[in-house]
Scaffold this motif. Structure first.
Motif, PDB file in Angstrom:
ATOM      1  N   HIS A 120       2.803   2.530   7.048  1.00 40.35           N
ATOM      2  CA  HIS A 120       2.422   3.861   6.545  1.00 40.35           C
ATOM      3  C   HIS A 120       2.844   4.067   5.091  1.00 40.35           C
ATOM      4  O   HIS A 120       3.273   5.150   4.695  1.00 40.35           O
ATOM      5  N   VAL A 121       2.721   2.995   4.290  1.00 37.84           N
ATOM      6  CA  VAL A 121       3.013   3.073   2.858  1.00 37.84           C
ATOM      7  C   VAL A 121       1.699   2.913   2.096  1.00 37.84           C
ATOM      8  O   VAL A 121       1.073   1.851   2.135  1.00 37.84           O
ATOM      9  N   GLY A 122       1.266   3.983   1.445  1.00 37.55           N
ATOM     10  CA  GLY A 122       0.042   3.960   0.664  1.00 37.55           C
ATOM     11  C   GLY A 122       0.335   4.003  -0.822  1.00 37.55           C
ATOM     12  O   GLY A 122       1.492   4.131  -1.239  1.00 37.55           O
ATOM     13  N   PRO A 123      -0.687   3.924  -1.660  1.00 38.36           N
ATOM     14  CA  PRO A 123      -0.495   3.965  -3.117  1.00 38.36           C
ATOM     15  C   PRO A 123       0.251   5.206  -3.583  1.00 38.36           C
ATOM     16  O   PRO A 123       1.023   5.150  -4.539  1.00 38.36           O
ATOM     17  N   GLU A 124       0.033   6.320  -2.893  1.00 39.19           N
ATOM     18  CA  GLU A 124       0.689   7.568  -3.293  1.00 39.19           C
ATOM     19  C   GLU A 124       2.191   7.552  -3.042  1.00 39.19           C
ATOM     20  O   GLU A 124       2.925   8.387  -3.583  1.00 39.19           O
ATOM     21  N   ASP A 125       2.664   6.590  -2.245  1.00 39.60           N
ATOM     22  CA  ASP A 125       4.096   6.491  -1.954  1.00 39.60           C
ATOM     23  C   ASP A 125       4.837   5.624  -2.966  1.00 39.60           C
ATOM     24  O   ASP A 125       6.068   5.506  -2.903  1.00 39.60           O
ATOM     25  N   GLU A 154      -0.196  -9.285  -2.294  1.00 40.90           N
ATOM     26  CA  GLU A 154      -1.502  -9.571  -2.877  1.00 40.90           C
ATOM     27  C   GLU A 154      -2.379  -8.322  -2.894  1.00 40.90           C
ATOM     28  O   GLU A 154      -3.087  -8.060  -3.879  1.00 40.90           O
ATOM     29  N   ALA A 155      -2.348  -7.555  -1.813  1.00 39.56           N
ATOM     30  CA  ALA A 155      -3.157  -6.337  -1.740  1.00 39.56           C
ATOM     31  C   ALA A 155      -2.722  -5.340  -2.811  1.00 39.56           C
ATOM     32  O   ALA A 155      -3.567  -4.692  -3.451  1.00 39.56           O
ATOM     33  N   THR A 156      -1.419  -5.219  -3.018  1.00 41.26           N
ATOM     34  CA  THR A 156      -0.910  -4.297  -4.036  1.00 41.26           C
ATOM     35  C   THR A 156      -1.296  -4.766  -5.425  1.00 41.26           C
ATOM     36  O   THR A 156      -1.732  -3.962  -6.271  1.00 41.26           O
TER      37      THR A 156
END
Length: 202
Positions: A120-125, A154-156
Motif C-alpha cells: 500500500h505504498v504509492g507515489p503519493e507516499d 525497477e517500477a519506481t
C-alpha cells in the motif's frame, strides 16, 4: 497451585519495549534489559541520554532527506560538491554506502521508500513531489537512479523516468553490479564503486 515467578513489572515492560527494536528477539531483549538493571556505573544513563539527544536533534535534511542536525545535512551544505549531478536513492540509509565509495561527489535525493502496491505504498507516499521541485529549481544535468534491482525498484525507476523524460536531463541508472533483489546496504564498496562508474543511460 504454585504461582510462576516472573520479573517485576517494570523489567517486563522494558523487555517488551526492547523487543520492538529491529533485530532484537526475546532472548536478546531479556539480556539487554538485565544488563541495564545490573550494570555498574552510569553507562545505562549515558545510553539513555544519547537516545534522548538523538531523538531531539537528528532530523531529515529538508533537501535530500539524509540525517541532519541543522536544516541541511553536511552533504547538502558542502559547496564543493557538484551541483549538476543528482543521485536518487530509496532510503536515507542508502546514501552512506555510496558516499564511502568516493565515486560520487554530487547531490542526493532520498525517496523515503519505493512504489509497492502490495504494501500500500504509492507515489503519493514518497518524496517524489520534492524531487520534481528540486528539478525545477536546481540546474541538474544528470539524474542517476540508484534504486534496488528488484521489481519494486525497477517500477519506481520507470515511474520517475516517465515523469522526467521531457525535462531535457540525462537520465541514468547505476550499472547492475548489484545482485538482483538486493539493496545497497548489503553491497561491498567495490561493487558499489563499479556500479556507479558503469551506470547506463535510460
Amino acid at each position: 497451585m504454585r504461582r510462576r515467578t516472573e520479573y517485576p513489572t517494570a523489567l517486563r515492560d522494558l523487555i517488551a519495549q526492547l523487543r520492538q527494536m529491529p533485530g532484537i528477539g526475546p532472548r536478546s531483549a531479556e539480556r539487554i534489559a538485565l544488563w541495564i538493571v545490573q550494570s555498574k556505573g552510569d553507562r545505562p544513563e549515558q545510553i539513555a541520554s544519547a537516545l534522548r539527544s538523538t531523538r531531539e536533534t537528528v532530523r531529515p535534511c529538508v533537501l535530500c532527506g539524509f540525517f541532519a542536525t541543522q536544516e541541511l545535512c553536511d552533504i547538502c551544505a558542502d559547496e564543493s560538491r557538484a551541483t549538476d549531478l543528482l543521485c536518487v536513492v530509496e532510503q536515507a540509509t542508502d546514501i552512506l554506502p555510496l558516499e564511502k565509495t568516493s565515486a560520487f561527489r554530487g547531490r542526493y535525493h532520498s525517496l523515503g521508500g519505493r512504489i509497492s502496491p502490495l504494501d500500500h505504498v504509492g507515489p503519493e507516499d514518497l518524496r517524489i513531489k520534492q524531487l520534481l521541485d528540486r528539478v525545477e529549481k536546481e540546474n541538474f544535468s544528470e539524474i542517476i537512479f540508484a534504486l534496488a534491482a528488484d521489481v519494486e525498484g525497477e517500477a519506481t525507476t520507470n515511474y520517475l523516468v516517465d515523469l522526467l523524460k521531457d525535462k531535457g536531463l540525462n537520465l541514468t541508472r547505476i550499472a547492475h553490479g548489484l545482485p538482483a533483489g538486493g539493496g545497497l546496504e548489503s553491497a561491498d564498496e567495490l561493487t558499489l564503486y563499479q556500479a556507479l562508474s558503469g551506470r547506463t543511460k535510460l
